[in-house]
Scaffold this motif. Structure first.
Motif, PDB file in Angstrom:
ATOM      1  N   UNK A 155       2.666  18.231  15.185  1.00  0.00           N
ATOM      2  CA  UNK A 155       3.453  18.229  16.109  1.00  0.00           C
ATOM      3  C   UNK A 155       3.402  16.726  17.076  1.00  0.00           C
ATOM      4  N   UNK A 156       2.156  16.319  17.390  1.00  0.00           N
ATOM      5  CA  UNK A 156       1.759  15.269  18.001  1.00  0.00           C
ATOM      6  C   UNK A 156       2.030  13.847  17.269  1.00  0.00           C
ATOM      7  N   UNK A 157       1.665  13.961  15.832  1.00  0.00           N
ATOM      8  CA  UNK A 157       1.713  12.667  15.130  1.00  0.00           C
ATOM      9  C   UNK A 157       3.110  12.597  14.360  1.00  0.00           C
ATOM     10  N   UNK A 158       4.100  13.476  14.244  1.00  0.00           N
ATOM     11  CA  UNK A 158       5.297  13.498  13.668  1.00  0.00           C
ATOM     12  C   UNK A 158       5.861  12.196  14.054  1.00  0.00           C
ATOM     13  N   UNK A 159       6.091  11.689  15.273  1.00  0.00           N
ATOM     14  CA  UNK A 159       6.875  10.527  15.758  1.00  0.00           C
ATOM     15  C   UNK A 159       6.228   9.312  15.191  1.00  0.00           C
ATOM     16  N   UNK A 160       4.925   9.335  14.760  1.00  0.00           N
ATOM     17  CA  UNK A 160       4.381   8.120  14.016  1.00  0.00           C
ATOM     18  C   UNK A 160       4.776   7.871  12.730  1.00  0.00           C
ATOM     19  N   UNK A 220      -9.873  17.497   9.622  1.00  0.00           N
ATOM     20  CA  UNK A 220      -9.438  16.588  10.687  1.00  0.00           C
ATOM     21  C   UNK A 220      -8.380  15.586  10.342  1.00  0.00           C
ATOM     22  N   UNK A 221      -8.068  14.674  11.193  1.00  0.00           N
ATOM     23  CA  UNK A 221      -7.046  13.891  10.553  1.00  0.00           C
ATOM     24  C   UNK A 221      -7.674  12.615  10.395  1.00  0.00           C
ATOM     25  N   UNK A 222      -7.031  11.864   9.284  1.00  0.00           N
ATOM     26  CA  UNK A 222      -7.477  10.466   8.979  1.00  0.00           C
ATOM     27  C   UNK A 222      -6.211   9.782   8.245  1.00  0.00           C
ATOM     28  N   UNK A 223      -6.163   8.389   8.702  1.00  0.00           N
ATOM     29  CA  UNK A 223      -5.236   7.369   8.195  1.00  0.00           C
ATOM     30  C   UNK A 223      -5.958   6.838   7.023  1.00  0.00           C
ATOM     31  N   UNK A 224      -5.164   6.739   6.047  1.00  0.00           N
ATOM     32  CA  UNK A 224      -5.655   5.884   4.543  1.00  0.00           C
ATOM     33  C   UNK A 224      -4.737   4.821   4.477  1.00  0.00           C
ATOM     34  N   UNK A 225      -5.310   3.573   4.242  1.00  0.00           N
ATOM     35  CA  UNK A 225      -4.274   2.353   3.808  1.00  0.00           C
ATOM     36  C   UNK A 225      -4.196   2.599   2.432  1.00  0.00           C
ATOM     37  N   UNK A 226      -3.292   2.703   1.959  1.00  0.00           N
ATOM     38  CA  UNK A 226      -2.977   2.962   0.485  1.00  0.00           C
ATOM     39  C   UNK A 226      -2.776   1.527  -0.183  1.00  0.00           C
ATOM     40  N   UNK A 227      -1.980   0.792   0.303  1.00  0.00           N
ATOM     41  CA  UNK A 227      -1.694  -0.695  -0.260  1.00  0.00           C
ATOM     42  C   UNK A 227      -0.930  -1.228   0.986  1.00  0.00           C
ATOM     43  N   UNK A 228      -0.446  -2.581   0.657  1.00  0.00           N
ATOM     44  CA  UNK A 228       0.435  -3.411   1.964  1.00  0.00           C
ATOM     45  C   UNK A 228       1.428  -2.479   2.031  1.00  0.00           C
ATOM     46  N   UNK A 229       2.282  -1.497   1.389  1.00  0.00           N
ATOM     47  CA  UNK A 229       3.516  -0.849   1.422  1.00  0.00           C
ATOM     48  C   UNK A 229       3.185   0.327   1.912  1.00  0.00           C
ATOM     49  N   UNK A 230       2.417   1.350   2.029  1.00  0.00           N
ATOM     50  CA  UNK A 230       2.197   2.743   2.396  1.00  0.00           C
ATOM     51  C   UNK A 230       0.785   2.810   3.116  1.00  0.00           C
ATOM     52  N   UNK A 231       0.956   3.939   4.290  1.00  0.00           N
ATOM     53  CA  UNK A 231      -0.198   4.096   4.958  1.00  0.00           C
ATOM     54  C   UNK A 231       0.031   5.782   4.889  1.00  0.00           C
ATOM     55  N   UNK A 232      -1.005   6.417   4.547  1.00  0.00           N
ATOM     56  CA  UNK A 232      -0.913   7.741   4.859  1.00  0.00           C
ATOM     57  C   UNK A 232      -1.734   8.480   5.759  1.00  0.00           C
ATOM     58  N   UNK A 233      -1.234   9.407   6.359  1.00  0.00           N
ATOM     59  CA  UNK A 233      -1.912  10.430   7.294  1.00  0.00           C
ATOM     60  C   UNK A 233      -2.081  11.609   6.527  1.00  0.00           C
ATOM     61  N   UNK A 234      -3.350  11.840   6.485  1.00  0.00           N
ATOM     62  CA  UNK A 234      -3.801  13.374   5.979  1.00  0.00           C
ATOM     63  C   UNK A 234      -3.982  14.357   6.953  1.00  0.00           C
ATOM     64  N   UNK A 235      -3.704  15.425   6.646  1.00  0.00           N
ATOM     65  CA  UNK A 235      -3.789  16.445   7.640  1.00  0.00           C
ATOM     66  C   UNK A 235      -4.424  17.755   7.005  1.00  0.00           C
ATOM     67  N   UNK A 236      -4.976  18.768   7.684  1.00  0.00           N
ATOM     68  CA  UNK A 236      -5.460  19.785   6.975  1.00  0.00           C
ATOM     69  C   UNK A 236      -4.354  20.767   6.578  1.00  0.00           C
ATOM     70  N   UNK A 237      -4.534  21.478   5.569  1.00  0.00           N
ATOM     71  CA  UNK A 237      -3.551  22.433   4.933  1.00  0.00           C
ATOM     72  C   UNK A 237      -3.382  23.461   5.852  1.00  0.00           C
ATOM     73  N   UNK A 238      -2.083  23.986   6.242  1.00  0.00           N
ATOM     74  CA  UNK A 238      -1.768  24.990   7.221  1.00  0.00           C
ATOM     75  C   UNK A 238      -1.100  25.738   6.657  1.00  0.00           C
ATOM     76  N   UNK A 239      -1.244  27.223   6.764  1.00  0.00           N
ATOM     77  CA  UNK A 239      -0.358  28.181   6.588  1.00  0.00           C
ATOM     78  C   UNK A 239       0.227  28.889   7.790  1.00  0.00           C
ATOM     79  N   UNK A 240       1.619  29.147   7.862  1.00  0.00           N
ATOM     80  CA  UNK A 240       2.245  29.919   8.688  1.00  0.00           C
ATOM     81  C   UNK A 240       1.530  31.285   9.451  1.00  0.00           C
ATOM     82  N   UNK A 241       1.597  31.436  10.687  1.00  0.00           N
ATOM     83  CA  UNK A 241       0.917  32.492  11.340  1.00  0.00           C
ATOM     84  C   UNK A 241       1.019  33.831  10.768  1.00  0.00           C
TER      85      UNK A 241
END
Length: 283
Positions: free
Chosen positions: A18-23, A157-178
């Motif tokens: 929720x905090x990172x979706x705006x990024x 945890x959370x980690x940013x991964x620079x894929x190439x000049x065109x794409x950066x990935x934000x990895x997130x833990x797998x989540x299930x709904x409550x």
């Protein structure tokens, strides 16, 4: 049999999303091609808002090719970009970058008009536990940049991964709904290994899977293990145990061990390419 698993770190992961979706500009959601609807987290549609969306039908090599095509069509009709992938072998991975650019075309054009050039697309990678998210990221990046494991919940945890000049990935833990509103969903997730086996009754789960396959692929289990088959799933387990010589130290049939073996065979594709849910049931 009741299915439920929601470790504390998943609450934290949802809050982090929720905090990172705006990024981010794009949500890349991995689903298991064998259960494409049940392996989606409905929270992600709510969290995603108007962000561009890409669905990856992962483990497509384990699902029926005929149904892979139909599921791809189903999600495209709903406005998603879709790619069939096998993260382990790398099948479909090379096409991802081009699809990301197409999915974010409006955003890229908007940036260009504002004079913002060459800003990489920022994508969030999401998916429920054990859907192959970390393996996908490593395959896409071409190096081991995300932790992988064959047990649900490895990425914490959370980690940013620079894929190439065109794409950066934000990895997130797998989540299930409550809470699973539909226990059928929980059952299918247990079949593919997204709920820890340690908290389940393995023999009961294997029997449920045999029962499910008897409807969607009636001869598959018989042919795989060269057994006569039965309408009673526990009898089928006994036949497999005899065929595989799964015995206890006392010489009795070891149905617990057989059940675990059967689930492993299904998850590893040794029973053939099997799909457990179908688009017409969700239209």
């Amino acid at each position: 049999m009741h299915f439920q698993w929601y470790p504390g770190h998943m609450t934290k992961a949802k809050r982090m999303m929720q905090e990172n979706i705006k990024l981010i500009d794009l949500i890349i959601e991995l689903v298991d091609a064998r259960i494409p609807v049940s392996s989606r987290n409905p929270d992600i549609d709510e969290l995603g808002g108007q962000k561009a969306r890409l669905i990856l039908l992962n483990k497509s090599d384990l699902a029926s090719e005929r149904w892979n095509e139909k599921w791809e069509q189903y999600f495209k009709e709903k406005g998603f970009s879709v790619v069939r992938v096998n993260s382990r072998s790398g099948a479909g991975i090379k096409s991802i970058n081009k699809v990301i650019q197409e999915a974010c075309r409006e955003k890229i054009d908007r940036d260009r008009k504002r004079g913002i050039l060459n800003r990489p697309v920022r994508a969030m990678v999401v998916g429920i536990p054990n859907v192959g998210k970390s393996t996908f990221i490593n395959s896409l990046a071409g190096k081991a940049c995300a932790k992988t494991g064959n047990k649900p919940g490895v990425t914490k945890g959370k980690q940013w991964i620079r894929l190439n000049k065109q794409v950066e990935l934000l990895d997130t833990p797998g989540i299930l709904w409550p809470k699973f509103e539909d226990q059928e969903v929980g059952k299918k997730l247990a079949f593919i290994g997204s709920i820890k086996d340690e908290i389940l009754n393995t023999m009961e789960l294997a029997a449920e899977l045999i029962r499910s396959l008897s409807k969607s692929a009636p001869d598959q289990v018989k042919h795989t293990y060269d057994i006569a088959g039965s309408e009673d799933p526990y009898e089928v387990l006994r036949e497999i145990a005899e065929k595989k010589h799964c015995l206890t130290k006392g010489g009795e049939l070891d149905l617990e061990k057989t059940a675990a073996l059967f689930l492993d065979d299904f998850r590893g594709g040794k029973l053939g390419r099997l799909t457990l849910e179908f688009p017409e049931d969700y239209r």
